[in-house]
Design an enzyme around this catalytic site. Structure first.
Site, PDB file in Angstrom:
ATOM      1  N   SER A 150       0.851  -1.196   0.000  1.00 22.69           N
ATOM      2  CA  SER A 150       0.000   0.000   0.000  1.00 22.69           C
ATOM      3  C   SER A 150       0.877   1.233   0.000  1.00 22.69           C
ATOM      4  CB  SER A 150      -0.897   0.014   1.235  1.00 22.69           C
ATOM      5  OG  SER A 150      -1.551   1.268   1.381  1.00 22.69           O
ATOM      6  N   TYR A 163      -1.751  -0.632  10.214  1.00 25.27           N
ATOM      7  CA  TYR A 163      -1.815  -1.104   8.835  1.00 25.27           C
ATOM      8  C   TYR A 163      -0.596  -0.634   8.051  1.00 25.27           C
ATOM      9  CZ  TYR A 163      -3.459  -1.343   3.967  1.00 25.27           C
ATOM     10  OH  TYR A 163      -3.574  -1.592   2.615  1.00 25.27           O
TER      11      TYR A 163
END
Length: 266
Positions: A150, A163
């Site tokens: 990501s 995350y």
């Protein structure tokens, strides 16, 4: 007479077998379908069986075979790899796509419970580590592993820290494995920017939030699952046979250095 070989032939994956985790919907489904378009039989995994059945139907509609393995990928990678070997006899491509969070709340790191942080690492980093091990110990030279990271793992990420930390770890995992597994197995990462998926909508679901994010993207739109699948297909193909240890950011020009992009006005 000179034999002509098309560059497009390097993208032909006919006869190869791919494993795609988190392929019940969204980016994972697009990756599975893209690899099937290129000729792969595909082993698919997610927690919800109805989602997997829809993904499998799309693979079979493309003339390829699908093997459905439902279940939580955490601690399932060895079983998934065994099923792939039993059914197809080989693993050429492994895509660690599982990610996200079971906890949809956003909070500062200092307000994050230990169990939430630990769960994020297990889902987004440890599962990828386990998948890489399961794949690499069964793959033959010339195979490829792709991790789906990501853009959040490339910069500070306020209020989604666990995350982002897990994805940053995945980026380093990729670089380390690429060095350790060369020259036999290539390992690369694709880092998506904002992609309009079901999971994305659960966290940032209002039209106003989508508009605000789109305004930070130089190419002027949110990403689609197919945008990510195209990058994965390249990395898995022979067109990328001299590419390993790399991170490809697919984010419409939105990088870790672009936080307040403003489009030109006439």
């Amino acid at each position: 007479m000179i034999a002509v070989t098309s560059l497009l032939d390097l993208f032909d994956l006919s006869g190869r077998v791919a494993v795609v985790t988190g392929s019940g919907q969204g980016i994972g489904r697009a990756i599975a379908w893209g690899l099937a378009d290129a000729g792969c039989d595909v082993v698919i995994n997610a927690r919800r069986l109805p989602d997997l059945e829809e993904t499998a139907a799309g693979i079979e509609a493309r003339g390829r075979h699908a093997l459905v393995v439902a279940g939580d990928i955490r601690d399932l990678s060895e079983q998934l790899a065994d099923r792939a070997m039993e059914h197809f006899g080989r693993i050429d491509i492994w895509v660690n796509n599982v990610g996200g969070s079971d906890d949809k709340a956003t909070r500062a790191l200092i307000d994050t419970p230990d169990e939430v942080f630990r769960s994020q690492l297990e889902l987004n980093l440890t599962s990828a580590f386990q998948g890489c091990k399961a794949a690499a110990t069964r793959m033959k030279p010339g195979s490829s592993i792709v991790n789906i990271s990501s853009g959040a793992g490339m910069r500070g990420s306020p209020f989604t820290g666990p995350y982002a930390a897990a994805k940053a770890g995945m980026n380093n995992l990729t670089e380390t494995l690429a060095l350790e597994l060369a020259p036999d197995i290539r390992v690369n990462t694709v880092a998506p920017g904002p992609v309009a998926t079901e999971a994305f909508a659960e966290v940032l679901g209002t039209a106003g939030q989508h508009e605000a994010i789109t305004a930070t993207i130089p190419l002027g739109r949110m990403g689609t699952p197919d945008d990510i699948a195209g990058a994965v297909l390249y990395l898995c193909s022979d067109a990328a046979s001299w590419v390993t240890g790399q991170l490809i950011l697919v984010a419409g020009g939105r990088t870790q250095r672009v936080h307040h992009y403003r489009p030109r006005t006439s």
